[in-house]
Design an enzyme around this catalytic site. Structure first.
Site, short mmCIF file in Angstrom:
data_model
loop_
_atom_site.label_atom_id
_atom_site.label_comp_id
_atom_site.label_asym_id
_atom_site.label_seq_id
_atom_site.Cartn_x
_atom_site.Cartn_y
_atom_site.Cartn_z
N GLU A 94 -31.43 24.88 9.28
CA GLU A 94 -30.58 23.93 10.01
C GLU A 94 -31.18 22.52 10.04
O GLU A 94 -30.48 21.52 9.93
CB GLU A 94 -30.38 24.43 11.44
N ASP A 95 -32.52 22.43 10.19
CA ASP A 95 -33.15 21.14 10.46
C ASP A 95 -33.90 20.52 9.29
O ASP A 95 -34.42 19.41 9.41
CB ASP A 95 -34.12 21.29 11.64
#
Length: 761
Positions: A94-95
């Site tokens: 996600e990051d």
């Protein structure tokens, strides 16, 4: 100088990170799992590099969050290396620039699948107005049906986020706390994670209602000495009996959590002092053998009942009939010699570990199972049934995000009853289930063709609510089909989902038939069918959507005739509000909103595009008319409130504990605002209080005298009823704020015979 500071900070970070990871490894090595230290270390190093240089809002290195989540998964839920690796990697996709494929290449398909389930997604199937939160939660559940570890790690992730929520702005705190209370605490409960469920509830309570939280915590602390003294007096004779039985045991003092105390105060309209079951006793014993533990639970109960009188309606046998999440214990309520009812929970140490760690611990005790490779199999019937229900709801998703969340929640936080089939098989159902729910729980075909039931050999309607111990036989007819009214008494998520799916299919078919009838009618009267004509007819019959018009025509709720032709030709001078030509008005659920002391909606504040949602909004005497106050909760100055940006970009003000607000926080958290009062006691607000007590002559006169003469309070409505010498009263008042209301209630407590006083709105 700055370079030296950076070097010092990096060195401190390294010590912090390495210490945290070493604690994780130590706990893992002390567990029963196979020792796969290499892959855990590999996942840690990979995640550490991926998040390098990134910090959380609290200022600590970001990698501390994945380590903390892995620590919870390992130590508090009891998961193994696959879960620990997935927890360490859960934010990488996600990051950072790494993909699920990268994770699969380095750590294998299973870890990649779990990480993918934990990764948030953009877009959704619900449409532009839908909640991204609901969509993300749907993805979690879809992956959970393949591997239960996804949701267990997500709960660990949420628990750490709640523990570190102080660093977030207030509007984010309300959003995250509301979502936690609405979805994640019930999920933890359903999976048997009682300790985590309680902590999630308490943390949510602390952030949403900080003053009330502190007040209850202080009262618990203030009564600790007295409570501990009662515990000692109550358990002394119990310990003598347990020692005489030769058992290895432990007795614990369990205190009701601040959240559960507050919930009871709200639901029962009672004060802290009126809650009698704040103290409970837990007996945890080591059985002589696994085969003997149920028998020994009841042996302990028999010994206790010889010391104290037991409450006949408060025996809960979760030993022979475990809850759907695996929870086992024997609960009995005993009368102490000091005149207090005290609940005693009797558990073996195995049962206690399952109660603390839920499904993961339950798995450890299965013969031949390796706890490191946590999977569910066909013999996990209760969990499988629940997962199957969830999958059925997901296979036919609700078009509305909040309806979807509500459908899932229905199956999460319900207490359970045990119902028997005609052959004597036990089915676990949520409390409040009807005969129709039972039919759908057995088979969809049986539910859709249900005409009634026999409960304990007596004929009952489909809407009959079942009690624990009922034996139920479903009666069916192939000529019977789902009726829209069934949705009003179906209570389980599965039954509601199946009924709604059937009605949607039926409506699509009926709409097609209605469209054909409309086309034939228009052609027969010289009109060329078009969406414009359909919309005009819909408006003529007070129907909002043309699809609903088609459905009404198909079901003969609208009979097309001369007035419709006149309308299309423009001959009607005005709209026929009476709808005498067979008009049909569709019911559309709608929350009516109001503003205090003002009916003019022209000056409502419209949220601009670049509005700073992190800053609080202040409600003042000057701007209060710019906000909407929905009828669902009637907030007044002094209440804990929040703002919600609705679809028209107007701001609604809700109590933070409002049920509607709880759904909004769980589904549309990005629209939540922190709201604060800044009022000067110039305006009046409606408030309602309830009173109860012993009836006597002149009581009503004394109450009104206190309110009107002593306090100069404006009474808008007063209603008293009496029965068998007990009265119940409701008074609507006009007050400035919560302080006024507290002063009024304190003054009324001085009136003789008044035993209960509480605010109900």
């Amino acid at each position: 100088m700055d370079d030296d500071l950076n070097i010092t900070r990096e060195a401190e970070d390294d010590i912090l990170i390495n210490d945290a990871f070493q604690r994780l490894l130590n706990d893992y090595l002390a567990s029963r799992h196979r020792k796969k230290v290499d892959i855990i270390t590999k996942a840690f190093n990979f995640a550490r590099q991926a998040h390098k240089g990134v910090r959380r809002l609290s200022g600590e290195p970001y990698i501390m969050h994945p380590i903390a989540v892995a620590q919870i998964a390992c130590s508090e839920i009891g998961l193994g290396s696959t879960s620990i690796c997935s927890a360490l990697l859960h934010d990488v996709v996600e990051d950072t620039d790494y993909t699920v494929e990268d994770i699969e290449n380095m750590f294998g398909a299973k870890i990649a699948q779990i990480v993918n389930g934990l990764t948030k997604i953009s877009g959704g199937i619900f449409g532009e107005q839908a909640s991204a939160q609901a969509e993300n939660f749907k993805k979690l559940l879809l992956t959970m049906s393949e591997d239960i570890r996804v949701i267990l790690i997500k709960i660990a992730d949420r628990l750490h986020n709640m523990r570190t929520l102080d660093s977030q702005p207030a509007n984010k705190q309300y959003k995250i706390a509301g979502e936690t209370l609405y979805i994640y605490a019930p999920l933890a409960h359903r999976l048997g994670l009682y300790k985590i469920k309680s902590e999630l509830e308490n943390l949510s309570f602390r952030f949403e209602h900080p003053e009330e939280y502190v007040g209850i915590v202080n009262k618990i602390a203030a009564t600790q000495v007295k409570r501990h003294e009662l515990f000692g007096l109550f358990t002394a004779p119990i310990e003598q009996r347990l020692q005489a039985m030769g058992l290895k045991y432990e007795i614990k003092e369990r205190v009701k959590t601040p959240y559960s105390i507050w919930s009871k105060m709200q639901n029962k309209h009672v004060s802290f002092e009126e809650i009698y079951d704040i103290l409970a006793v837990r007996i945890i014993f080591t059985p002589t053998s696994r085969d003997q533990e149920i028998k020994e639970c009841f042996n302990i109960y028999v010994e206790l009942s010889q010391i104290y009188r037991s409450h006949p309606d408060r025996l809960r046998d979760w030993v022979n009939h475990p809850k759907a999440n695996g929870y086992q214990a024997l609960h009995v309520t005993l009368m102490s010699q000091q005149g207090h009812w005290i609940e005693v929970q009797i558990r073996s140490d195995r049962m206690n570990e399952i109660a603390e760690q839920g499904f993961a611990a339950h798995w450890k005790y299965k013969a031949g199972a390796d706890a490191d490779d946590l999977e569910y199999t066909e013999d996990e019937t209760e969990l499988n049934e629940w997962l199957h229900t969830i999958k059925e709801i997901l296979d036919d998703p609700q078009p509305d995000a909040m309806d979807f969340l509500d459908a899932i929640k229905l199956n999460l936080f319900a207490t359970e009853i045990f119902v028997f089939t005609p052959k004597g098989e036990i089915k676990t159902m949520p409390s409040g289930s009807t005969a129709l729910d039972f039919a759908f729980s057995i088979h969809t075909f049986l539910g859709t063709h249900c005409i009634g039931a026999k409960v304990n050999h007596k004929l009952v309607p489909m809407s009959h609510r079942l009690q624990s111990g009922d034996q139920v036989e479903i009666l069916m007819s192939k000529s019977m089909h789902v009726d829209p009214a069934w949705i009003n008494f179906a209570t389980t998520a599965k039954a509601k989902a199946k009924i709604q799916a059937y009605l949607r299919r039926h409506n699509r078919e009926a709409q097609k038939k209605g469209e054909e009838l409309l086309n034939d009618f228009l052609h027969a009267n010289g009109f060329e069918p078009s969406t414009m004509l359909f919309d005009r007819l819909a408006e003529f019959h007070d129907i909002r959507r043309r699809e609903d018009l088609m459905l009404a025509v198909a079901e003969k709720k609208i009979i097309l005739g001369e007035k419709d032709i006149d309308e299309l030709k423009g001959k009607n001078k005005k709209k026929d509000n009476a709808n005498t030509g067979g008009g049909w008005r569709k019911y559309v659920p709608f929350v009516r909103t109001r503003r205090q002391d003002d009916d003019d909606s022209a000056n409502l504040f419209i949220v601009p595009e670049k509005f700073n949602r992190k800053k609080p909004i202040f409600i003042t005497d000057q701007n209060i008319t710019q906000y909407l106050f929905p009828d669902c909760c009637h907030p007044i100055p002094g209440d804990d409130v929040l703002g919600f940006i609705n679809n028209k970009n107007q701001i609604e003000i809700h109590k933070r504990a409002c049920p509607v607000a709880n759904r909004l926080k769980a589904s549309y958290g990005n629209r939540i605002l922190d709201a604060k009062w800044d009022m000067q006691k110039t305006r009046f607000f409606n408030a309602t209080i309830r009173m109860g007590g012993i009836d006597r002559r002149g009581l009503v006169n004394e109450v009104t005298r206190v309110l009107s003469n002593q306090l100069s309070v404006d009474i808008r409505r007063i209603m008293f009823t009496t029965e068998d010498g007990i009265f119940d009263g409701v008074i609507d008042l006009r007050v400035h704020d919560c302080d006024d209301l507290s002063q009024i209630m304190d003054s009324l407590k001085e009136v003789e015979s008044l035993k209960e006083i509480s605010r109900i709105m």
